[in-house]
Design a protein around this motif. Structure first.
Motif, PDB file in Angstrom:
ATOM      1  N   THR A  38      37.017   2.469  32.726  1.00 58.39           N
ATOM      2  CA  THR A  38      38.155   1.697  32.289  1.00 58.39           C
ATOM      3  C   THR A  38      38.277   1.790  30.776  1.00 58.39           C
ATOM      4  O   THR A  38      37.315   1.591  30.055  1.00 58.39           O
ATOM      5  CB  THR A  38      37.972   0.225  32.656  1.00 58.39           C
ATOM      6  OG1 THR A  38      37.457   0.181  33.967  1.00 58.39           O
ATOM      7  CG2 THR A  38      39.274  -0.508  32.608  1.00 58.39           C
ATOM      8  N   GLY A  39      39.477   2.093  30.330  1.00 57.17           N
ATOM      9  CA  GLY A  39      39.702   2.127  28.898  1.00 57.17           C
ATOM     10  C   GLY A  39      39.321   3.436  28.244  1.00 57.17           C
ATOM     11  O   GLY A  39      39.400   3.558  27.036  1.00 57.17           O
ATOM     12  N   HIS A  47      39.862   6.745  26.636  1.00 58.51           N
ATOM     13  CA  HIS A  47      41.067   7.316  26.052  1.00 58.51           C
ATOM     14  C   HIS A  47      40.935   8.830  26.024  1.00 58.51           C
ATOM     15  O   HIS A  47      39.986   9.357  25.441  1.00 58.51           O
ATOM     16  CB  HIS A  47      41.297   6.774  24.644  1.00 58.51           C
ATOM     17  CG  HIS A  47      42.688   7.014  24.178  1.00 58.51           C
ATOM     18  ND1 HIS A  47      43.161   8.270  23.912  1.00 58.51           N
ATOM     19  CD2 HIS A  47      43.729   6.176  23.980  1.00 58.51           C
ATOM     20  CE1 HIS A  47      44.429   8.192  23.558  1.00 58.51           C
ATOM     21  NE2 HIS A  47      44.799   6.929  23.594  1.00 58.51           N
ATOM     22  N   LEU A  87      33.624   2.749  22.959  1.00 61.18           N
ATOM     23  CA  LEU A  87      34.765   1.924  23.351  1.00 61.18           C
ATOM     24  C   LEU A  87      34.523   1.295  24.722  1.00 61.18           C
ATOM     25  O   LEU A  87      34.685   0.086  24.901  1.00 61.18           O
ATOM     26  CB  LEU A  87      36.034   2.783  23.375  1.00 61.18           C
ATOM     27  CG  LEU A  87      37.305   2.023  23.694  1.00 61.18           C
ATOM     28  CD1 LEU A  87      37.580   0.980  22.626  1.00 61.18           C
ATOM     29  CD2 LEU A  87      38.489   2.973  23.791  1.00 61.18           C
ATOM     30  N   ILE A 133      34.111  -2.620  25.754  1.00 65.26           N
ATOM     31  CA  ILE A 133      34.984  -3.269  26.736  1.00 65.26           C
ATOM     32  C   ILE A 133      34.143  -3.982  27.778  1.00 65.26           C
ATOM     33  O   ILE A 133      34.461  -5.083  28.217  1.00 65.26           O
ATOM     34  CB  ILE A 133      35.920  -2.233  27.399  1.00 65.26           C
ATOM     35  CG1 ILE A 133      36.985  -1.788  26.408  1.00 65.26           C
ATOM     36  CG2 ILE A 133      36.575  -2.803  28.647  1.00 65.26           C
ATOM     37  CD1 ILE A 133      37.900  -0.719  26.923  1.00 65.26           C
ATOM     38  N   LEU A 155      34.490  -4.947  19.679  1.00 68.59           N
ATOM     39  CA  LEU A 155      35.546  -4.357  20.492  1.00 68.59           C
ATOM     40  C   LEU A 155      36.847  -4.295  19.710  1.00 68.59           C
ATOM     41  O   LEU A 155      37.579  -3.310  19.769  1.00 68.59           O
ATOM     42  CB  LEU A 155      35.728  -5.185  21.773  1.00 68.59           C
ATOM     43  CG  LEU A 155      36.772  -4.666  22.742  1.00 68.59           C
ATOM     44  CD1 LEU A 155      36.436  -3.261  23.197  1.00 68.59           C
ATOM     45  CD2 LEU A 155      36.879  -5.578  23.951  1.00 68.59           C
ATOM     46  N   ILE A 187      43.904  -1.902  32.399  1.00 71.26           N
ATOM     47  CA  ILE A 187      42.569  -2.220  31.902  1.00 71.26           C
ATOM     48  C   ILE A 187      42.254  -3.704  32.134  1.00 71.26           C
ATOM     49  O   ILE A 187      41.159  -4.070  32.522  1.00 71.26           O
ATOM     50  CB  ILE A 187      42.451  -1.799  30.426  1.00 71.26           C
ATOM     51  CG1 ILE A 187      41.098  -2.133  29.840  1.00 71.26           C
ATOM     52  CG2 ILE A 187      43.493  -2.414  29.563  1.00 71.26           C
ATOM     53  CD1 ILE A 187      40.933  -1.451  28.497  1.00 71.26           C
TER      54      ILE A 187
END
Lengths: 416, 285
Positions: A120-121, A123, A134, A138, B31, B113
């Protein structure tokens, strides 16, 4: 330590609105608000059906989960199983705080991290290394934590050569490996996992399951595992919860629950109703019932490929027809015809039994078409798409292939 | 026997409105910076001009505004060259606009997400405001470049200690944009109509925020309706910004405090609404 409850789910319910959200939203909101002002209960909380996707709903609201109660002890690996739409994913979503419950509560003594979907997330334009940071952040790690585990993560993923390449150049398998590697190095007290193992090759699946076993056994952490893959559930979990139509239908040891799960839902039995039989009064030959069952004469929906599958057809005769025959066709996934069987109707014999030998049908969903006919001349009675049943893999050498489609049947061959 | 009260946390249907969990936001600060980094790295990938777009947009808008409002409509900008006047207004305005429009679709854009992993959702709009700050910085440098150019051509340079107020002003702009953006993004989850309103509304708001004209002119030409422009907090932001960097007028502490207070209120309201939405938006979006 044994009785240490780490997670407690109490009267958890979740209501969803069916259909399109849009028309009527404002009016419902206003109604709610008006009820709240007068100190009354939410008017839409009372309505709602149990979550059964096959029956038509009578109201716009549906309970995806209704009064779920269970405890999880520290170090336990709990499997959550159930048919599609039983409420598994909703439960996981609430556990991982993606959405809130409608009523009830979950109490936890530890940090929960969830793997509802790996990667997930991610890029696509960023390199593997940047994505590790990243994705880790998350999932709730700090930069420092990730940096200290970076080498381990890269090593576990087996993507060392590509770690400075943008992720968009990765194969899908590599993306999953990288993502799982990040997730596996999280250190939550409770790990929630949803079918992430369905991807990746056999070697990686083995590694992933091994890692999960390490997490639970070696490090004493708690895992909640949702999967349709009974083999993986059996290997990992010591306790299981069976969900059915949004309710807990049973909690118990893994083997007991898996056996139960295979009986859940509509059994593959077709029986003509009185009305239907009445309509057949003028037909010479007709079907009374068809059923599918195992060697213990038990009708169930799911069979393992190491057992025989039996089909029994009961016919009714109004007047005897010469040269008529019974025809059974087995179809897979509602499209491909796997094989057919034909049998001449004998005098005064009304029940016909067919046995499909074990290790013939591969995993998948099967459905039957049956005819009573004189081939190429006359069709007396036809039943199509009845008695749906599933076959799952348990002992075949192909089990390590995971979801790979290795053919319609096992094949009749010998290595010489 | 287990004790009853040692749960680490509880997941329940509704928390109180003010349960903002700022401690958790702090835990996820890494984050925030990783999101900023992601935005910076990826925003102009596969474009030819790359970060030049940061410069092209305000420059061309300023030129057009100068032509239309100052040359054709003959709005006077006093001793300040019209181009510089417009560039200052647009630089400030576009930071606010970007914060507002980019955060206003937070939930919709990140549905994927947000539907999979939990982290304090407010990190997302916050990271947008921070990464827009970078763009604002570049545009400010461009402004300074032109300012120096005009100074060489003989423009009177008026710099004062008011420049010290600039950081507070920028914070106010960010918070205003973020607050409004969070309010809108929360409502968009249910009422999609707002998406259309935002791009259109922001456009309209610009004309009411004294971006391409001084507030004084409205007061002189339309005394009846000047209050609409005057009480718009964005007018104060733009005017103050121009006063500070062009030295066109003095700035009082009260003015800055008024702005900060407004911004904080809008931001807090936005935060509360956003916080309430984040729990269940995934069911309604």
């Amino acid at each position: 330590m044994k009785d240490d409850v780490i997670l407690k789910v109490e009267n958890l319910s979740k209501q969803y609105r069916l259909g399109t959200v849009g028309t009527g939203t404002i009016s419902h909101d206003l109604n709610r608000w008006w009820a709240k002002i007068r100190g009354k209960e939410d008017p839409y909380l009372r309505v709602g059906d149990a979550n059964d996707r096959s029956s038509k709903a009578s109201s716009e609201y549906v309970w995806a989960l209704k009064d779920i109660n269970f405890d999880v002890k520290r170090g336990e690996v709990l499997g959550i199983i159930g048919k599609n739409g039983a409420g598994k994913s909703t439960l996981l979503k609430i556990l991982s705080k993606v959405t809130g419950p409608t009523t009830g509560s979950i109490k936890s003594k530890g940090r929960i991290a969830s793997l509802l979907e790996v990667g997930t997330g991610f890029h696509p334009e960023m390199t593997g290394r940047e994505n590790i940071f990243l994705n880790g952040a998350i999932l709730g790690m700090t930069k420092k934590e990730i940096a200290s585990k970076l080498d381990e993560i890269i090593d576990f993923s087996g993507c060392e050569r590509y770690v400075d390449t943008p992720v968009k150049r990765y194969s899908s398998g590599m993306k999953v490996r990288l993502a799982f590697a990040v997730a596996a190095h999280l250190e939550p007290d409770i790990l929630v996992v949803d079918e992430v193992l369905a991807v990746g090759d056999a070697e990686f699946q083995k590694k992933a399951i091994g890692k999960m076993q390490d997490i639970s056994k070696g490090e004493g952490r708690t895992v909640l595992f949702v999967s349709h893959d009974m083999a993986a559930v059996k290997r990992l979990c010591n306790k299981c919860i069976l969900l059915n139509n949004g309710k807990v239908s049973k909690i118990g040891s893994t083997s007991e629950i898996i056996d139960d799960y295979l009986f859940v839902d509509k059994p593959p039995v077709f029986i003509k109703t009185k009305d239907e039989l009445f309509k057949m009064k003028k037909t010479d030959l007709y079907f009374k019932s068809v059923r599918v069952f195992d060697d213990k004469n038990k009708t169930k929906e799911t069979y393992v490929c190491s057992e025989n599958i039996n089909i029994e057809v009961e016919i009714g005769v109004n007047s005897k027809v010469m040269n008529s025959s019974l025809f059974i066709m087995v179809m897979k996934n509602n499209e491909s015809r796997i094989f057919s069987a034909e049998k001449l109707i004998e005098d005064d014999k009304y029940i016909y039994k067919l046995r499909i030998d074990k290790l013939f049908l591969t995993k998948g969903n099967y459905i039957l078409d049956v005819y009573l006919h004189i081939p190429n001349t006359k069709r007396y009675d036809t039943l199509s798409s009845i008695c749906s049943f599933d076959v799952i893999d348990d002992i075949s050498p192909f089990i390590v292939h995971g979801g790979f489609n290795h053919g319609a049947v096992f094949g009749n061959y010998t290595w010489v | 026997m287990m004790k009853k009260n040692d749960w680490l946390f509880e997941i329940t249907p509704k928390n109180s409105l003010l349960d903002l969990n700022l401690k958790e936001v702090w835990q996820y600060r890494d984050l925030l910076f990783l999101f900023v980094k992601r935005d910076v790295i990826t925003v102009y990938k596969q474009t030819i001009l790359g970060p030049l777009w940061y410069i092209i947009q305000p420059l061309f808008t300023s030129i057009i505004f100068t032509l239309v409002f100052n040359n054709i409509a003959e709005i006077s900008t006093g001793t300040i060259p019209p181009f510089l006047f417009n560039l200052a207004g647009i630089t400030a305005w576009s930071y606010f606009r970007d914060c507002l429009t980019n955060t206003s679709d937070t939930f919709k854009k990140n549905e994927n997400i947000f539907g999979k992993v939990y982290f304090p959702r407010v990190i997302m709009p916050m990271s947008i405001v921070v990464s827009n700050l970078l763009k604002f910085g570049i545009q400010l440098i461009i402004f300074i470049f032109f300012y120096i150019l005009y100074a060489f051509k003989g423009m009177e340079v008026q710099l004062s200690v008011d420049l010290l107020y600039l950081p507070f002003l920028i914070i106010s702009m960010g918070m205003l944009g973020l607050g409004l953006g969070m309010i809108i993004s929360s409502m968009v989850t249910k009422y999609r109509d707002l998406t259309f309103l935002v791009s259109f509304g922001v456009q309209l708001l610009m004309y009411l925020s004294a971006v391409m004209y001084p507030l004084e002119i409205v007061k002189v030409k339309m005394p009846k309706y000047a209050w609409i422009v005057e009480y718009n907090p964005m007018t104060t932001v733009i005017e103050t910004f121009r006063n500070i960097i062009l030295g066109t007028g003095s700035v009082s502490v009260m003015q800055i405090l008024y702005l900060l207070a407004t911004a904080v209120v809008v931001f807090l309201v936005g935060l509360v609404i956003f916080n309430k939405t984040e729990k269940t938006f995934i069911d309604t979006i």
